[in-house]
Scaffold this active site. Structure first.
Site, short mmCIF file in Angstrom:
data_model
loop_
_atom_site.label_atom_id
_atom_site.label_comp_id
_atom_site.label_asym_id
_atom_site.label_seq_id
_atom_site.Cartn_x
_atom_site.Cartn_y
_atom_site.Cartn_z
CG ASP A 1 -1.62 1.27 1.50
OD1 ASP A 1 -1.64 2.13 0.60
OD2 ASP A 1 -2.17 1.44 2.62
CE LYS B 1 -1.76 7.06 -3.32
NZ LYS B 1 -2.15 6.12 -2.27
CD GLU C 1 -5.06 3.73 -2.20
OE1 GLU C 1 -5.92 4.48 -1.71
OE2 GLU C 1 -3.94 4.13 -2.57
CG ASP D 1 -9.41 4.68 1.13
OD1 ASP D 1 -8.91 5.41 1.99
OD2 ASP D 1 -8.75 4.00 0.32
#
Ligand code: AMP
Length: 515
Positions: free
Chosen positions: A8, A70, A171, A193
């Protein structure tokens, strides 16, 4: 055969897991932590630290500490996101020759792919330390809402780190895999999420060992960092009101405030009051000035009210696209550190009319899911099938700046589809194909993934040539587009992934530099 690891690669933290004797196992790093801050620090002498050690140097060395990479990966320098990050991040973001956003540290330039690779290398090392052998293959997760350029850039990051990326998975899909692994019962699951940089919500159906993501939606510009920013702005204002000093241009003060804001936010998930103390935040003719104040959960909730409201629309869209009512939802799975915030949990309960499931660790569940996917690829896990979807529609620009979708959003991948087009002018020999991703009818408001020309169309009346445009999305969500003139069978294609991102030279150079 060597192990395939599941990673992850988070905005804030990363986590690595593997399947051991049929069960997922999260691996602790060399400092003993199960998650690693996705932060890279460079010293004056160009030494490099990744993880906790880099996080520690952030305050004293803000310009040489790279985090949140990211949010920058696969982003053009001219994008709204880069513009926002240039204002909020202490390190230098520059425009690379291809228009992408890169970072500059101590006179060296790095692509976001290379910085991410440094984090991935630490995760690879963690697994190698555990197994005592080299690891060369991985499954890496990305937010469901990542576009093509961002997915390809993540794959390139893996390559630079010395990893063959066997699969990129979303994810929320990974989280659903972790939740449903070894569960017999069929169910409809919502994966909610909210991480450091992005928000994703997915509706997943588990039926007889098949995991099908039926709809996904989200906001690429909403995450924990925005919550921290809201608190930070409040602290800046309070300090200015009390001392008359504006520290918003002082990078070291800002870094301390940012850290204090995030700590306060996390503490207020369990406490109803906290104190923020930052001695010597600034100096004026009266001497050193300190920031000291109390912050209550109620105050925090007021500061972030608007951000929490923004969680609602993507949830409604995902349910609508899935054709599911909130009463059909059996469980809501919380993923991402931000879902520990009580106000966020209350919002989830309000939106779905039931309490979310609390049985999984939101920091580890995505890596655990990635390891299950690794287990499927490596043949250690057999009984599950994963059907993922494409999160956005894909198509091309047609006359009048209209968007003509060829693959609709939420189509199960891998997939392919084609549509016929024609010319708009008589004797037109070239058509230009603009490949777009998005949902807006006006083509120019969608994301341009790439463009190419189909040449050599024989001269004809307008409207007569038959040009077939085909789209193909592979299991990683990466797109390939082909255009063919049916009469001459002339064909042109682009792998959209090669359009944006690193050239093969740049990729090679980065691999060499990070060996
Ligand atoms: P992730 O991207 O999933 O690692 O999520 C990281 C985000 O979750 C960061 O913005 C953290 O500040 C936030 N976070 C972590 N723990 C907590 C907590 N206990 N309460 C509120 N936010 C948290």
């Amino acid at each position: 055969m060597s192990k395939i690891i599941g990673i992850d690669l988070g905005t804030t933290n990363s986590c690595v897991a593997v399947i051991e004797s049929g069960e997922p196992l999260v691996l602790p790093n060399s400092e003993g932590s199960r998650t690693t801050p996705s932060i890279v620090g460079f010293t004056e002498s160009d030494e490099r630290f990744v993880g906790q050690q880099a996080k520690r140097q952030a305050i004293v060395n803000p310009e040489r500490t790279v985090y949140d990479i990211k949010r920058l990966i696969g982003q053009k320098f001219s994008s709204a996101m880069t513009n926002h990050l240039r204002k909020t991040l202490p390190f230098n973001i520059i425009e690379h020759t291809n228009g992408d956003s890169w970072v500059e540290v101590g006179g060296n330039t790095y692509s976001p792919q290379e910085i991410s690779a440094m984090v991935l290398r630490k995760m690879k090392q963690t697994a190698e330390d555990y197994f005592g052998e080299e690891i060369s293959e991985a499954v890496i997760t990305v937010p469901a809402y990542f576009n093509d350029a961002q997915r390809q850039a993540t794959k390139d990051a893996g390559t630079i780190a010395g990893l063959t990326v066997r699969r990129i998975i979303n994810e929320p899909t990974a989280a659903a895999l972790a939740y449903g692994y070894n569960k017999e019962r069929d169910s409809t699951l919502v994966v909610f999420d909210l991480g450091g940089g992005t928000f994703d919500v997915s509706v997943v159906q588990l039926r007889g060992g098949v995991f099908e993501v039926i709809a996904t939606c989200g906001d690429n510009h909403l995450g924990g960092e925005d919550f921290d920013r809201a608190i930070l702005d409040f602290l800046l204002q309070r300090f200015k009101a009390e001392t008359g000093i504006d520290v918003s241009e002082d990078k070291m003060a800002l870094q301390r405030l940012k850290e204090a804001a995030e700590n306060a936010k996390c503490e207020l998930s369990t406490l109803t009051e906290t104190n923020i103390n930052l001695p010597f935040l600034a100096v004026d003719d009266q001497g050193p000035r300190h920031l000291s104040l109390g912050l209550s959960r109620a105050q925090l909730n007021d500061l972030v009210y608007d951000l929490v409201e923004r969680l609602e629309d993507p949830c409604a869209t995902a349910l609508r696209d899935a054709g599911v009512s909130k009463n059909d939802v059996d469980d809501i799975l919380l993923v991402g550190g931000m879902t520990r915030m009580p106000l966020v949990q209350e919002k989830v309960e309000e939106i779905f009319g039931k309490r979310p499931h609390k049985g999984v660790n939101p920091d580890e569940v995505v890596a655990v899911g990635a390891s299950i996917q690794s287990g499927i690829l490596g043949g250690e896990v057999r009984e599950v099938i994963l059907l993922d979807v494409t999160p956005m529609s894909l198509g091309i620009r047609v006359a009048g700046d209209r968007f003509s979708p060829i693959i609709q959003k939420n189509t199960t991948i891998p997939t392919r589809a084609s549509k016929k087009f024609t010319t708009t002018e008589t004797n037109q020999e070239i058509v230009s194909i603009d490949v777009l991703q998005g949902e807006v009818e006006r083509a120019s408001e969608n994301k341009l993934l790439g463009m190419f020309h189909l040449t050599g169309i024989p001269p004809m009346e307008k409207g007569l040539p038959r040009i077939r445009v085909s789209f193909e999305i592979d299991a990683d969500g990466i797109v390939k587009v082909t255009a063919m003139d049916e009469k001459t069978q002339t064909e042109q294609s682009i792998a959209v992934e090669s359009y944006s991102g690193l050239s093969s030279d740049e990729l090679q150079r980065a691999i060499e530099r990070n060996k």
